[in-house]
Design a protein around this motif. Structure first.
Motif, PDB file in Angstrom:
ATOM      1  N   THR A 109      35.659  31.684  50.654  1.00 17.69           N
ATOM      2  CA  THR A 109      36.678  31.828  49.616  1.00 17.69           C
ATOM      3  C   THR A 109      37.635  30.652  49.579  1.00 17.69           C
ATOM      4  OG1 THR A 109      38.202  33.078  51.033  1.00 17.69           O
ATOM      5  CG2 THR A 109      36.571  34.340  49.787  1.00 17.69           C
ATOM      6  N   SER A 110      37.520  29.712  50.527  1.00 15.14           N
ATOM      7  CA  SER A 110      38.353  28.509  50.474  1.00 15.14           C
ATOM      8  C   SER A 110      37.872  27.519  49.429  1.00 15.14           C
ATOM      9  CB  SER A 110      38.414  27.830  51.854  1.00 15.14           C
ATOM     10  OG  SER A 110      37.173  27.246  52.207  1.00 15.14           O
ATOM     11  N   ALA A 111      36.674  27.739  48.874  1.00 17.30           N
ATOM     12  CA  ALA A 111      36.175  26.872  47.803  1.00 17.30           C
ATOM     13  C   ALA A 111      36.979  27.122  46.530  1.00 17.30           C
ATOM     14  CB  ALA A 111      34.689  27.138  47.553  1.00 17.30           C
ATOM     15  N   ARG A 112      37.503  26.055  45.931  1.00 17.22           N
ATOM     16  CA  ARG A 112      38.286  26.213  44.696  1.00 17.22           C
ATOM     17  C   ARG A 112      37.446  26.835  43.585  1.00 17.22           C
ATOM     18  NH1 ARG A 112      43.240  24.187  44.449  1.00 17.22           N
ATOM     19  NH2 ARG A 112      43.944  22.759  46.100  1.00 17.22           N
ATOM     20  N   ALA A 113      36.144  26.577  43.618  1.00 21.13           N
ATOM     21  CA  ALA A 113      35.255  27.092  42.575  1.00 21.13           C
ATOM     22  C   ALA A 113      34.688  28.465  42.945  1.00 21.13           C
ATOM     23  CB  ALA A 113      34.113  26.104  42.331  1.00 21.13           C
ATOM     24  N   GLY A 134      38.790  37.120  55.146  1.00 23.40           N
ATOM     25  CA  GLY A 134      39.817  37.813  54.382  1.00 23.40           C
ATOM     26  C   GLY A 134      41.161  37.117  54.304  1.00 23.40           C
ATOM     27  N   SER A 135      41.269  35.945  54.875  1.00 24.97           N
ATOM     28  CA  SER A 135      42.571  35.287  54.991  1.00 24.97           C
ATOM     29  C   SER A 135      43.138  34.804  53.667  1.00 24.97           C
ATOM     30  CB  SER A 135      42.468  34.093  55.957  1.00 24.97           C
ATOM     31  OG  SER A 135      41.537  33.139  55.470  1.00 24.97           O
ATOM     32  N   LEU A 136      42.301  34.718  52.634  1.00 26.19           N
ATOM     33  CA  LEU A 136      42.755  34.228  51.324  1.00 26.19           C
ATOM     34  C   LEU A 136      42.649  35.312  50.259  1.00 26.19           C
ATOM     35  CD1 LEU A 136      40.944  30.761  51.481  1.00 26.19           C
ATOM     36  CD2 LEU A 136      43.287  31.305  52.183  1.00 26.19           C
ATOM     37  N   ALA A 137      42.513  36.562  50.698  1.00 27.99           N
ATOM     38  CA  ALA A 137      42.242  37.655  49.763  1.00 27.99           C
ATOM     39  C   ALA A 137      43.420  37.999  48.863  1.00 27.99           C
ATOM     40  CB  ALA A 137      41.801  38.901  50.537  1.00 27.99           C
ATOM     41  N   ASP A 138      44.587  37.434  49.136  1.00 31.07           N
ATOM     42  CA  ASP A 138      45.730  37.697  48.263  1.00 31.07           C
ATOM     43  C   ASP A 138      45.880  36.639  47.174  1.00 31.07           C
ATOM     44  OD1 ASP A 138      46.358  35.778  50.150  1.00 31.07           O
ATOM     45  OD2 ASP A 138      48.053  36.875  51.005  1.00 31.07           O
ATOM     46  N   ARG A 139      44.942  35.687  47.092  1.00 31.20           N
ATOM     47  CA  ARG A 139      45.010  34.648  46.067  1.00 31.20           C
ATOM     48  C   ARG A 139      44.315  35.114  44.790  1.00 31.20           C
ATOM     49  NH1 ARG A 139      44.420  28.797  49.182  1.00 31.20           N
ATOM     50  NH2 ARG A 139      46.059  29.234  50.742  1.00 31.20           N
ATOM     51  N   PHE A 144      46.056  43.306  57.511  1.00 30.33           N
ATOM     52  CA  PHE A 144      45.775  44.677  57.058  1.00 30.33           C
ATOM     53  C   PHE A 144      46.053  44.800  55.560  1.00 30.33           C
ATOM     54  CE2 PHE A 144      46.215  49.199  56.501  1.00 30.33           C
ATOM     55  CZ  PHE A 144      45.317  49.748  57.408  1.00 30.33           C
ATOM     56  N   GLU A 145      47.113  44.176  55.079  1.00 31.68           N
ATOM     57  CA  GLU A 145      47.401  44.179  53.645  1.00 31.68           C
ATOM     58  C   GLU A 145      46.269  43.527  52.859  1.00 31.68           C
ATOM     59  OE1 GLU A 145      51.090  42.154  53.235  1.00 31.68           O
ATOM     60  OE2 GLU A 145      52.299  43.760  54.143  1.00 31.68           O
ATOM     61  N   ALA A 189      39.506  45.924  49.775  1.00 29.40           N
ATOM     62  CA  ALA A 189      38.764  47.177  49.648  1.00 29.40           C
ATOM     63  C   ALA A 189      39.035  47.876  48.327  1.00 29.40           C
ATOM     64  CB  ALA A 189      39.110  48.096  50.818  1.00 29.40           C
ATOM     65  N   ARG A 190      40.207  47.643  47.751  1.00 32.32           N
ATOM     66  CA  ARG A 190      40.523  48.280  46.471  1.00 32.32           C
ATOM     67  C   ARG A 190      39.964  47.504  45.282  1.00 32.32           C
ATOM     68  NH1 ARG A 190      46.035  49.954  49.294  1.00 32.32           N
ATOM     69  NH2 ARG A 190      45.458  52.111  49.798  1.00 32.32           N
ATOM     70  N   LEU A 191      39.503  46.285  45.531  1.00 32.88           N
ATOM     71  CA  LEU A 191      38.886  45.484  44.483  1.00 32.88           C
ATOM     72  C   LEU A 191      37.359  45.496  44.544  1.00 32.88           C
ATOM     73  CD1 LEU A 191      41.193  42.331  44.639  1.00 32.88           C
ATOM     74  CD2 LEU A 191      41.102  44.006  42.781  1.00 32.88           C
ATOM     75  N   CYS A 192      36.817  45.718  45.739  1.00 33.34           N
ATOM     76  CA  CYS A 192      35.377  45.531  45.954  1.00 33.34           C
ATOM     77  C   CYS A 192      34.942  46.418  47.119  1.00 33.34           C
ATOM     78  CB  CYS A 192      35.119  44.059  46.288  1.00 33.34           C
ATOM     79  SG  CYS A 192      33.390  43.611  46.557  1.00 33.34           S
ATOM     80  N   PRO A 193      33.770  47.064  47.049  1.00 28.74           N
ATOM     81  CA  PRO A 193      33.297  47.825  48.208  1.00 28.74           C
ATOM     82  C   PRO A 193      33.294  46.940  49.454  1.00 28.74           C
ATOM     83  CG  PRO A 193      31.920  48.270  46.310  1.00 28.74           C
ATOM     84  CD  PRO A 193      32.835  47.140  45.913  1.00 28.74           C
ATOM     85  N   THR A 194      33.926  47.417  50.521  1.00 27.86           N
ATOM     86  CA  THR A 194      34.195  46.573  51.686  1.00 27.86           C
ATOM     87  C   THR A 194      33.810  47.259  52.983  1.00 27.86           C
ATOM     88  OG1 THR A 194      36.029  45.445  50.568  1.00 27.86           O
ATOM     89  CG2 THR A 194      36.041  45.403  52.974  1.00 27.86           C
TER      90      THR A 194
END
Length: 293
Positions: free
Chosen positions: A110-114, A151-156, A199-200, A206-211
Motif C-alpha cells: 500500500t506504500s505504492a502511490r498507484a 496495515g500501517s497506511l490504512a488510514d490514507r 487497532f484503529e 475490516a469495515r471496508l474489506c473482509p479482513t
C-alpha cells in the motif's frame, strides 16, 4: 531467466518467473497456488519484521509502478496458469488449485502511490480470465484478490479507495497482527506504531474489506511468546468481538522459511502442537483460526 523447477511451500523466490512484478508460489496459507504481485522490487518497506525473508531489506516505500509492464506480466502468467500447462509443469499434484492473486512481495504494497490503480488493473485482468465472482477459473472456482499488508497506511484515502475496490471484487485483506503490545511490535516488527493506533487501522480496514488477522509466532532464543504477550493478544481478540469489528478470523502461522534479517540466528520454529494450543485459546476468545505450522 524464468525457472522451470517444481514450486514448494518453502520457496517463494520473487524472481522465479523472470518478471519484475509477478511471481508464482505454492502458499501454505492459501493452500494452493498464489500469483504474487510485488510492488516493492526495490526491497523497501516501512517496517522491518525480524522474520522477513526478503534479502537486503531496507526502509522505504514502493517505487513508481510501470502499470503497462505489470499488466503484461500478469496476463502472461494467468494465461499460463489458466490456459497453459503451468500446473503440470511447476506445481505438485496436491496444490494444483489457483487460490488467489496476492498483492504481496518485498515490502508494504500500500506504500505504492498507484495502489488504487493497481487494484483496478488486477481486477480488470482477473475478470478477463473469468476469475472474479461466480464465473470460476479453469480449476473450477473463482480466485480471490488478496492484499497482504501491515496495515500501517490504512488510514490514507488512496489506500481506503483500494480496499473498497478489493471488497467489491470479492477479495480480502490479510492484516499483519503479530503483537498487541508496544514492546512486542518494536521487537517483532521494528516499528514504533502504537498498538492503539494500529487497532484503529485494523478496525477501519475490516469495515471496508473482509479482513483476516495474519499472525506469525516463533521462538526467540528458544522461548515462545511470553504469557503477557499471549494475554495481550487474546485481550485484543476479545475487544474485536466486543466492538463488533467484522474480522473474519486469524491466519496463525509459524516459520517455514529462514529469516534473511540480522536477528535470524535467534529465531526458530515452534512445534505444531504449540501453535494449535494457542489457536484453541484464540478460538475460545471468539475468532476462527487457520493454523499453518
Amino acid at each position: 531467466m524464468p525457472r522451470t523447477s517444481i514450486l514448494t511451500r518453502t520457496d517463494h523466490d520473487r524472481d522465479s518467473a523472470g518478471m519484475t512484478y509477478v511471481y508464482p508460489v505454492v502458499s501454505r496459507r492459501a493452500r494452493g497456488v498464489s500469483i504474487g504481485v510485488n510492488l516493492n522490487p526495490n526491497n523497501a518497506c516501512n517496517w522491518a519484521c525480524v522474520y522477513c525473508q526478503v534479502p537486503d531489506l531496507k526502509r522505504g516505500t514502493a517505487p513508481p509502478i510501470d502499470l503497462a509492464r505489470l499488466e503484461t506480466e500478469l496476463r502472461a502468467m494467468l494465461d499460463d496458469v489458466v490456459h497453459g500447462d503451468f500446473m503440470q509443469r511447476r506445481v505438485p499434484p496436491e496444490a494444483r488449485r489457483l487460490n488467489d492473486v496476492a498483492l504481496s512481495g518485498n515490502g508494504e504494497p500500500t506504500s505504492a502511490r498507484a495502489f488504487p490503480e493497481v487494484v483496478e488493473l488486477i481486477g480488470r485482468v482477473m475478470a478477463d480470465f473469468g476469475l472474479v465472482g461466480r464465473e470460476g477459473s479453469a480449476q473450477g472456482q473463482a480466485a480471490k484478490l488478496v492484499l497482504i499488508t501491515n496495515g500501517s497506511l490504512a488510514d490514507r484515502p488512496r489506500v481506503q479507495q483500494g480496499l473498497r475496490r478489493i471488497a467489491a471484487l470479492g477479495g480480502e485483506a490479510w492484516f499483519k497482527f503479530d503483537s498487541a503490545t508496544a514492546e512486542g511490535m518494536r521487537a517483532i516488527n521494528q516499528t514504533r506504531v502504537s498498538p492503539a493506533r494500529q487497532f484503529e487501522r485494523l478496525a477501519a480496514t475490516a469495515r471496508l474489506c473482509p479482513t483476516w488477522l495474519q499472525t506469525c509466532v516463533f521462538a526467540r532464543d528458544g522461548a515462545p511468546p511470553s504469557e503477557a504477550e499471549q494475554a495481550a493478544y487474546l485481550a485484543a481478540v476479545t475487544r474485536i468481538r466486543a466492538e463488533a469489528i467484522p474480522v473474519q478470523g486469524v491466519l496463525l502461522y509459524g516459520l517455514a522459511r529462514p529469516s534473511m534479517q540480522p536477528q535470524a540466528s535467534r529465531l526458530s520454529a515452534l512445534p505444531a502442537e504449540w501453535l494449535e494450543a494457542y489457536a484453541e485459546r484464540i478460538r475460545a476468545a471468539g475468532l476462527p483460526v487457520r493454523v499453518s505450522p
